[in-house]
Design a protein around this motif. Structure first.
Motif, PDB file in Angstrom:
ATOM      1  N   HIS A   4      36.166  -8.269 112.602  1.00 37.54           N
ATOM      2  CA  HIS A   4      36.400  -8.327 114.045  1.00 37.54           C
ATOM      3  C   HIS A   4      35.757  -9.570 114.650  1.00 37.54           C
ATOM      4  N   LYS A   5      35.608 -10.655 113.853  1.00 39.42           N
ATOM      5  CA  LYS A   5      34.889 -11.839 114.325  1.00 39.42           C
ATOM      6  C   LYS A   5      35.568 -12.499 115.524  1.00 39.42           C
ATOM      7  N   ASN A   6      36.896 -12.279 115.712  1.00 37.47           N
ATOM      8  CA  ASN A   6      37.587 -12.903 116.837  1.00 37.47           C
ATOM      9  C   ASN A   6      37.462 -12.085 118.128  1.00 37.47           C
ATOM     10  N   VAL A   7      36.955 -10.863 118.047  1.00 43.29           N
ATOM     11  CA  VAL A   7      36.816 -10.000 119.218  1.00 43.29           C
ATOM     12  C   VAL A   7      35.369  -9.539 119.331  1.00 43.29           C
ATOM     13  N   THR A   8      34.689  -9.989 120.365  1.00 44.85           N
ATOM     14  CA  THR A   8      33.290  -9.589 120.579  1.00 44.85           C
ATOM     15  C   THR A   8      33.154  -8.624 121.752  1.00 44.85           C
ATOM     16  N   GLU A   9      34.216  -8.505 122.557  1.00 47.13           N
ATOM     17  CA  GLU A   9      34.211  -7.549 123.661  1.00 47.13           C
ATOM     18  C   GLU A   9      35.630  -7.104 123.960  1.00 47.13           C
ATOM     19  N   PHE A  10      35.722  -5.971 124.637  1.00 51.15           N
ATOM     20  CA  PHE A  10      37.016  -5.438 125.071  1.00 51.15           C
ATOM     21  C   PHE A  10      37.008  -5.326 126.591  1.00 51.15           C
ATOM     22  N   VAL A  11      38.211  -5.333 127.172  1.00 48.64           N
ATOM     23  CA  VAL A  11      38.355  -5.210 128.624  1.00 48.64           C
ATOM     24  C   VAL A  11      39.236  -4.009 128.918  1.00 48.64           C
ATOM     25  N   ASN A  18      45.789  -0.673 140.790  1.00 50.99           N
ATOM     26  CA  ASN A  18      45.758  -0.907 142.228  1.00 50.99           C
ATOM     27  C   ASN A  18      44.313  -0.819 142.713  1.00 50.99           C
ATOM     28  N   ARG A  19      43.799  -1.910 143.308  1.00 48.59           N
ATOM     29  CA  ARG A  19      42.396  -1.988 143.694  1.00 48.59           C
ATOM     30  C   ARG A  19      42.018  -0.953 144.754  1.00 48.59           C
ATOM     31  N   GLN A  20      42.884  -0.734 145.735  1.00 49.26           N
ATOM     32  CA  GLN A  20      42.598   0.240 146.791  1.00 49.26           C
ATOM     33  C   GLN A  20      42.528   1.666 146.236  1.00 49.26           C
ATOM     34  N   VAL A  21      43.451   1.979 145.328  1.00 49.89           N
ATOM     35  CA  VAL A  21      43.467   3.308 144.712  1.00 49.89           C
ATOM     36  C   VAL A  21      42.202   3.519 143.886  1.00 49.89           C
ATOM     37  N   ASP A  82      33.250   1.084 136.473  1.00 50.81           N
ATOM     38  CA  ASP A  82      34.435   0.241 136.290  1.00 50.81           C
ATOM     39  C   ASP A  82      35.409   0.340 137.457  1.00 50.81           C
ATOM     40  N   LEU A  83      35.458   1.504 138.115  1.00 44.64           N
ATOM     41  CA  LEU A  83      36.338   1.643 139.272  1.00 44.64           C
ATOM     42  C   LEU A  83      35.904   0.731 140.416  1.00 44.64           C
ATOM     43  N   ALA A  84      34.604   0.426 140.470  1.00 46.21           N
ATOM     44  CA  ALA A  84      34.094  -0.451 141.533  1.00 46.21           C
ATOM     45  C   ALA A  84      34.021  -1.907 141.095  1.00 46.21           C
ATOM     46  N   ALA A  85      34.171  -2.169 139.793  1.00 47.14           N
ATOM     47  CA  ALA A  85      34.023  -3.530 139.265  1.00 47.14           C
ATOM     48  C   ALA A  85      35.371  -4.247 139.218  1.00 47.14           C
ATOM     49  N   THR A  86      35.319  -5.556 139.302  1.00 50.75           N
ATOM     50  CA  THR A  86      36.548  -6.342 139.198  1.00 50.75           C
ATOM     51  C   THR A  86      36.901  -6.616 137.737  1.00 50.75           C
ATOM     52  N   ARG A  87      35.872  -6.775 136.900  1.00 46.00           N
ATOM     53  CA  ARG A  87      36.099  -6.989 135.462  1.00 46.00           C
ATOM     54  C   ARG A  87      35.468  -5.831 134.688  1.00 46.00           C
TER      55      ARG A  87
END
Length: 310
Positions: A4-11, A18-21, A82-87
């Motif tokens: 997994h050397k090409n992936v150090t984190e997941f998003v 939808n940001r408001q939801v 995560d619901l309050a975070a942008t990333r």
């Protein structure tokens, strides 16, 4: 680390894009989590501080509430953040930790539910042998077995995931790190792995659910010879357990029986066993149980009196 050397984190892509939801559900899930903490903590304190802890049914219920507290705490706080975070990013190692911990605690919870079903079966079908069969020593062994089986299940999944190559992309279409959404990111054929996941999780959950259903069919069959008052009392305690089993198992079966590549509502359905069921369990077991309500009143009255006397 070579695989997994090409992936150090997941998003995480989250529940909604939808940001408001998401901000609206941030408040909703925060309230749900507080309800989980409060409800299960009340059950834990009530049972451990009363004579109910001596009864196998409440002994198992105490462990179930502890598992609900621990399980939701591995998933929901991050979901709220995560619901309050942008990333919504998470490191590879954090992902592996969440995968192992969540499946360990869920596995333990499943076998505690089995132990509770066994307790009700023995109490109704073999009442004269109940105290011998469901001794404290045997109850302790059932809890130890639940932890052993949960560990075996989670370590098997973890070792399988650790052997998989992740070359990108790294966006997970979910709000938690689970094996099925992760398989969609593997850069090799996943048919064999998908079958192993279904065997390890899906088929096991289905088999256990069918065993639980069979046990309650036998209980209903044996209740035919009881008096109407005896039937009502037995059905009252059993119906609470049936409601909890359905809330937990049906969404799990939907999630883990379907193959990883299929398009379904996994992340929406998984809210039921990660948030809704742990939140409703205390209500189901207290509002429908006069013995529990009586013990709760005594314990909290005693605690309030002791505070006033200080």
């Amino acid at each position: 680390m070579e695989n997994h050397k090409n992936v150090t984190e997941f998003v995480f892509m989250g529940l909604w894009e939808n940001r408001q939801v998401e901000l609206l559900f941030f408040l909703l899930f925060l309230l749900c989590y507080l309800a989980v903490l409060m409800g299960n903590s009340i059950i834990l304190v009530t049972i451990t501080c009363s004579h109910l802890i001596e009864q196998p049914m409440y002994y198992f219920l105490c462990h179930l509430s502890l598992m609900d507290l621990c399980y939701t705490s591995t998933v929901v706080p991050r979901l709220i953040r995560d619901l309050a975070a942008t990333r919504k990013n998470i490191s590879y190692n954090e992902c592996m930790t969440q995968l192992f911990t969540a499946h360990l605690l869920a596995g333990v919870e499943i076998f505690i539910l089995v132990s509770m079903a066994l307790d009700r079966y023995v109490a109704i079908v073999k009442p004269l042998h109940y105290l011998i069969i469901m001794s404290r020593n045997r109850c302790d062994k059932l809890i130890a077995m639940a932890w052993a089986v949960g560990f075996w299940h989670s370590i098997a999944l973890l070792l399988m995931v650790l052997s998989l190559p992740f070359c990108g992309p790294n966006h997970i279409n979910h709000y938690l790190y689970d094996v099925k959404p992760l398989l969609k990111l593997v850069c090799k054929d996943i048919h064999v792995v998908s079958i192993l996941v279904i065997a390890n999780s899906g088929m096991v959950v289905v088999a256990i659910f069918l065993v639980l259903v069979a046990s309650y069919i036998l209980i209903l069959y044996n209740l035919r010879t009881r008096s109407s008052a005896g039937r009502r009392k037995a059905l009252s305690t059993c119906s609470s357990h049936v409601m909890v089993v359905v809330l937990f198992f049906v969404p799990c079966i939907y999630t883990y029986v379907l193959p990883a590549g299929s398009e379904n509502k996994d992340k929406e359905i998984s809210v039921f066993y990660t948030v809704i069921a742990p939140m409703l369990n205390p209500l189901i077991y207290t509002l429908r149980n006069s013995e529990m309500k009586s013990a709760m009143h005594k314990v909290w009255s005693r605690m309030s009196h002791s505070e006033l006397n200080k």
